[in-house]
Motif scaffolding. Structure first.
Motif, short mmCIF file in Angstrom:
data_model
loop_
_atom_site.label_atom_id
_atom_site.label_comp_id
_atom_site.label_asym_id
_atom_site.label_seq_id
_atom_site.Cartn_x
_atom_site.Cartn_y
_atom_site.Cartn_z
N ALA A 138 0.84 -1.20 0.00
CA ALA A 138 0.00 0.00 0.00
C ALA A 138 0.88 1.25 0.00
O ALA A 138 1.96 1.25 0.57
CB ALA A 138 -0.91 0.00 1.22
N PRO A 139 0.40 2.33 -0.64
CA PRO A 139 1.20 3.56 -0.69
C PRO A 139 1.39 4.17 0.70
O PRO A 139 0.51 4.08 1.56
CB PRO A 139 0.39 4.49 -1.59
CG PRO A 139 -1.00 3.95 -1.57
CD PRO A 139 -0.89 2.48 -1.33
N GLU A 140 2.54 4.79 0.90
CA GLU A 140 2.85 5.44 2.17
C GLU A 140 1.80 6.49 2.52
O GLU A 140 1.47 6.68 3.69
CB GLU A 140 4.25 6.07 2.11
CG GLU A 140 4.65 6.84 3.36
CD GLU A 140 4.64 6.02 4.65
OE1 GLU A 140 4.37 6.59 5.72
OE2 GLU A 140 4.89 4.80 4.60
N GLN A 141 1.22 7.14 1.52
CA GLN A 141 0.20 8.16 1.74
C GLN A 141 -0.99 7.56 2.51
O GLN A 141 -1.51 8.16 3.44
CB GLN A 141 -0.25 8.72 0.39
CG GLN A 141 -1.29 9.81 0.50
CD GLN A 141 -1.70 10.34 -0.86
OE1 GLN A 141 -1.20 9.90 -1.89
NE2 GLN A 141 -2.60 11.28 -0.87
N LEU A 142 -1.41 6.34 2.15
CA LEU A 142 -2.51 5.67 2.83
C LEU A 142 -2.09 5.27 4.25
O LEU A 142 -2.83 5.48 5.21
CB LEU A 142 -2.97 4.44 2.05
CG LEU A 142 -3.99 3.53 2.73
CD1 LEU A 142 -5.22 4.29 3.19
CD2 LEU A 142 -4.38 2.38 1.80
N LEU A 143 -0.89 4.71 4.39
CA LEU A 143 -0.41 4.30 5.71
C LEU A 143 -0.30 5.51 6.64
O LEU A 143 -0.68 5.44 7.81
CB LEU A 143 0.94 3.59 5.58
CG LEU A 143 0.97 2.34 4.68
CD1 LEU A 143 2.37 1.78 4.59
CD2 LEU A 143 -0.02 1.29 5.15
N ALA A 144 0.19 6.64 6.12
CA ALA A 144 0.33 7.85 6.92
C ALA A 144 -1.04 8.40 7.32
O ALA A 144 -1.20 8.92 8.44
CB ALA A 144 1.13 8.90 6.14
N LEU A 145 -2.03 8.29 6.44
CA LEU A 145 -3.38 8.76 6.78
C LEU A 145 -3.94 7.94 7.92
O LEU A 145 -4.53 8.48 8.86
CB LEU A 145 -4.30 8.68 5.55
CG LEU A 145 -5.74 9.14 5.76
CD1 LEU A 145 -5.83 10.56 6.31
CD2 LEU A 145 -6.52 9.01 4.45
N LEU A 146 -3.74 6.62 7.90
CA LEU A 146 -4.20 5.78 9.01
C LEU A 146 -3.48 6.17 10.31
O LEU A 146 -4.10 6.19 11.38
CB LEU A 146 -3.98 4.30 8.69
CG LEU A 146 -4.94 3.72 7.65
CD1 LEU A 146 -4.47 2.35 7.18
CD2 LEU A 146 -6.35 3.65 8.20
N ASP A 147 -2.19 6.50 10.21
CA ASP A 147 -1.44 6.99 11.39
C ASP A 147 -2.13 8.25 11.95
O ASP A 147 -2.36 8.36 13.14
CB ASP A 147 0.00 7.34 11.03
CG ASP A 147 0.85 6.14 10.60
OD1 ASP A 147 0.48 4.99 10.87
OD2 ASP A 147 1.90 6.39 9.96
N GLN A 148 -2.43 9.19 11.04
CA GLN A 148 -3.03 10.47 11.45
C GLN A 148 -4.41 10.27 12.07
O GLN A 148 -4.83 11.04 12.93
CB GLN A 148 -3.17 11.41 10.25
CG GLN A 148 -1.87 11.90 9.69
CD GLN A 148 -2.06 12.57 8.34
OE1 GLN A 148 -3.17 12.92 7.95
NE2 GLN A 148 -0.97 12.76 7.61
N LEU A 149 -5.13 9.24 11.61
CA LEU A 149 -6.49 8.99 12.09
C LEU A 149 -6.52 8.27 13.44
O LEU A 149 -7.59 7.99 13.97
CB LEU A 149 -7.27 8.20 11.04
CG LEU A 149 -7.56 8.98 9.75
CD1 LEU A 149 -8.10 8.06 8.68
CD2 LEU A 149 -8.52 10.13 10.01
N GLY A 150 -5.34 7.97 13.99
CA GLY A 150 -5.28 7.42 15.34
C GLY A 150 -4.97 5.94 15.43
O GLY A 150 -4.91 5.38 16.52
N PHE A 151 -4.77 5.27 14.30
CA PHE A 151 -4.38 3.86 14.33
C PHE A 151 -2.88 3.76 14.55
O PHE A 151 -2.13 4.65 14.16
CB PHE A 151 -4.75 3.15 13.02
CG PHE A 151 -6.23 2.92 12.85
CD1 PHE A 151 -6.81 1.77 13.39
CD2 PHE A 151 -7.02 3.81 12.17
CE1 PHE A 151 -8.17 1.54 13.25
CE2 PHE A 151 -8.38 3.60 12.03
CZ PHE A 151 -8.96 2.45 12.56
N GLU A 152 -2.44 2.68 15.19
CA GLU A 152 -1.02 2.46 15.43
C GLU A 152 -0.48 1.50 14.38
O GLU A 152 -1.04 0.43 14.15
CB GLU A 152 -0.81 1.88 16.83
CG GLU A 152 -1.21 2.87 17.92
CD GLU A 152 -1.09 2.31 19.32
OE1 GLU A 152 -1.00 1.07 19.49
OE2 GLU A 152 -1.09 3.11 20.27
#
Length: 137
Positions: A31-45
């Motif tokens: 998966a693209p880093e952009q998607l992974l970073a968005l999940l980080d920002q949304l509060g997932f670890e």
């Protein structure tokens, strides 16, 4: 190690791991880093497992923080959905994890943020209207 998002054909597969209270947000392999970073920002670890040998895929998945209660995990997962959809991702969340109030609140917040910059400041709007009416005279 199977990946639920790969199996389901979605960008983000949100689910509770069977026989646990762990809420996962799985993304497809690579998966693209952009998607992974968005999940980080949304509060997932974010969790990562590197391959044992020199080759092989690195597994990345996200989980709701373990210290959250069951309702808080549902709210976190449901609040993430509008942001993921607005970013153009295909998301699946099962009914048992969906909190409609949290979803609606997050969607309203996104709409408010998107509209805010488009609304001119009252003083700027008033002065431009005054100038245009003077020109018309």
């Amino acid at each position: 190690m199977g990946n639920r998002a790969d199996d389901e054909g979605t960008d983000v597969e949100i689910y509770r791991k069977p026989l646990t209270d762990t809420v996962h947000a799985d993304t497809p392999t690579g998966a693209p880093e952009q998607l992974l970073a968005l999940l980080d920002q949304l509060g997932f670890e974010r969790n990562t497992v590197q391959p044992a040998g020199p080759s092989g895929p690195t597994y990345v998945w996200h989980e709701a923080p373990a210290h959250l209660g069951e309702d808080e995990k549902k709210q976190l997962a449901s609040r993430a959905v509008p942001a993921l959809l607005m970013a153009g991702y295909v998301v699946h969340i099962p009914d048992y994890l969906f909190d409609e109030a949290a979803y609606r609140s997050a969607a309203a917040q996104i709409r408010a943020q998107r509209l805010a910059p488009a609304v001119p400041a009252p003083s700027a709007g008033a002065s431009s209207r005054a100038r245009s009416s003077r020109r018309a005279v």
